[in-house]
Design an enzyme around this catalytic site. Structure first.
Site, short mmCIF file in Angstrom:
data_model
loop_
_atom_site.label_atom_id
_atom_site.label_comp_id
_atom_site.label_asym_id
_atom_site.label_seq_id
_atom_site.Cartn_x
_atom_site.Cartn_y
_atom_site.Cartn_z
N LYS A 12 -11.94 -5.98 -6.00
CA LYS A 12 -12.70 -4.85 -6.09
C LYS A 12 -11.88 -3.54 -6.34
CE LYS A 12 -12.75 -4.16 -1.09
NZ LYS A 12 -13.55 -3.92 0.14
N LYS A 46 0.84 -1.14 0.09
CA LYS A 46 0.08 -0.11 -0.06
C LYS A 46 0.83 1.43 0.10
CE LYS A 46 -4.14 -1.76 1.85
NZ LYS A 46 -5.27 -1.49 2.87
N LYS A 100 -6.62 -12.80 -7.85
CA LYS A 100 -7.79 -12.89 -7.38
C LYS A 100 -8.87 -11.84 -7.97
CE LYS A 100 -8.95 -12.41 -2.57
NZ LYS A 100 -8.83 -12.03 -1.38
#
Ligand code: TRP
Length: 335
Positions: free
Chosen positions: A200, A115, A197
Site C-alpha cells: 500500500k 522505518k 510484494k
C-alpha cells in the site's frame, strides 16, 4: 479459551490504501477463520501514530478500514471488530511489557531499522517500542494464534519471548501465541516489479490494485502488468510476472494455479490479462458495493464500534488486572 474456542488476534493499520494483496492475503482468510476461533480483529490506530499522521485523515481511514472488515464478511456479532485506541488496556499493558523487554531485543527489529531509515526526521520512542505495543495487543486477549505475514514474524517471536519471560517470573499469566500459517496463502506481488510484494506504500500507483479502484482502473492496471517476452502462460520461477497474474486469477476464482494454466494454454498475454482484470473486478465490485451500503448506515457502524469496544475492554480488563496484581500494583478499592 473463550466459549470453548481458541482465541485469535490480528490487526491492520489504517494507513495507505489497502490493496488487493491485503485482501487476498489477509482479510479474506480472516473470514474463514472466524468459525473456528474466537476472533479479535483490531484497527490498530495507536500503531499508526508512530509515524506522523494527518488527524482527520487517520480518523477517516480507520473508519473505512473497520467498515471494510465488515464488508469483507466478518460478522461483528461473532468477531470483535474494534479500534485499538478505544481499549485503554493496550496502552496500560504495553507500559508494563516495556519493563520486560530489552533495548537489545528492540534494536534487532528489522522493521524498526527500515522505518527509522525512512523517517529519519522522526525516530520517536514509539517507533522503537512498536513491537511491545503489538505484544500487548496479542497478550491482552490471551490469543492462541495470530495470523501474520512474514514481515511481522520477528515481532511475533518477540511477543512469545516476552510472554515466556513474564510467565517464568510470575507463573502462567499469558498464553504463548503461535503464528497462524494459513494454507498456501496468496502472496500477491507488485504488478510493476514481481520481485516485490504488492504494497500500500508503493510509490508507483500502477504497481498495486487498491480495493476501492474502479473497474476501468483495475482493467488498465492488469493490462499494464509487467510480464516477459516468453509468450507462454506457465507457472514457474522464470516468469514471475505471469506467475503473479496466475496467483491473482486463481485467488479470485478459487481455481488452483495449474487449472488456470490449463484454461489459458495457448492463449496470448493480452487475453489473459483481460481475464485477470475481470476476475479481480468480480471480487472487488461486490466488496465495494457492500462498503458503500454500510457507509450509509452510520448508526449501525456506530453501534458495532461501541459494542465491540465494550466487549474487547471486558476481556482486556481481565488480563490486565491479573498482570497488575502480579507486578505488585495495589488492588483497587471498589464500592
Ligand atoms: N504490526 C502489524 C502490521 O503492521 C499490525 C499489528 C498490530 C498486528 N498489532 C498486531 C498484527 C497484533 C497482528 C497482531 O501489519
Amino acid at each position: 479459551m473463550i466459549n470453548d474456542k481458541k482465541v485469535l488476534f490480528s490487526g491492520m493499520q489504517a494507513t495507505g490504501n489497502l490493496t488487493l494483496g491485503n485482501y487476498l492475503g489477509a482479510l479474506k482468510n480472516w473470514v474463514t477463520l472466524s468459525d473456528e476461533y474466537e476472533c479479535f480483529y483490531s484497527v490498530v490506530d495507536m500503531h499508526s501514530i508512530t509515524v506522523r499522521q494527518n488527524p482527520a485523515e487517520l480518523r477517516k481511514r480507520a473508519r473505512a478500514l473497520l467498515t471494510l472488515y465488515i464488508a469483507a464478511g466478518l460478522d461483528p456479532e461473532k468477531n470483535c471488530i474494534y479500534y485499538q485506541s478505544h481499549v485503554s488496556g493496550h496502552a496500560e499493558l504495553a507500559w508494563i511489557l516495556n519493563c520486560f523487554t530489552y533495548m537489545g531485543e528492540l534494536n534487532r527489529m528489522t522493521q524498526f531499522k527500515d522505518k527509522a531509515a525512512k523517517h529519519a526526521d522522526n525516530i520517536n520512542a514509539g517507533l522503537f517500542t512498536y513491537p511491545v505495543l503489538m505484544a500487548a495487543d496479542i497478550l491482552l486477549y490471551q490469543a492462541d494464534v495470530v495470523p501474520v505475514g512474514i514481515d511481522q514474524m520477528q515481532h511475533l517471536e518477540l511477543t512469545r519471548d516476552i510472554a515466556i519471560r513474564f510467565n517464568n517470573i510470575y507463573g502462567d499469566v499469558f498464553t504463548v501465541p503461535e503464528a497462524y500459517i494459513g494454507k498456501v496463502g496468496a502472496k500477491i506481488m507488485s504488478l510493476q516489479d514481481p520481485a516485490k510484494k504488492m504494497s500500500k506504500s508503493d510509490e508507483n500507483p500502477n504497481a498495486s490494485i487498491y480495493l476501492m479502484d474502479d473497474t476501468d482502473t483495475i482493467l488498465r492496471k492488469c493490462k499494464r502488468a509487467v510480464t516477459d517476452s516468453l509468450g507462454e502462460i506457465r507457472y514457474c520461477e522464470e516468469q514471475p510476472g505471469i506467475r503473479n497474474l496466475i496467483d491473482i486469477y486463481s485467488a479470485c476464482t478459487g481455481k488452483a494455479p495449474q487449472e488456470t494454466v490449463k484454461e489459458f494454454e495457448g492463449r496470448g498475454y493480452g487475453e489473459f490479462k483481460q481475464a485477470v482484470g475481470e476476475a479481480v473486478v468480480s471480487v472487488l465490485k461486490p466488496l465495494q458495493d457492500r462498503v458503500h451500503q454500510l457507509e450509509k448506515d452510520k448508526a449501525y457502524i456506530d453501534s458495532v464500534i461501541k459494542n465491540n469496544a465494550d466487549k474487547a475492554s471486558y476481556f482486556a480488563g481481565k488480563t490486565l488486572r491479573k498482570v497488575q496484581k502480579k507486578v505488585g500494583f495495589p488492588e483497587r478499592i471498589r464500592g
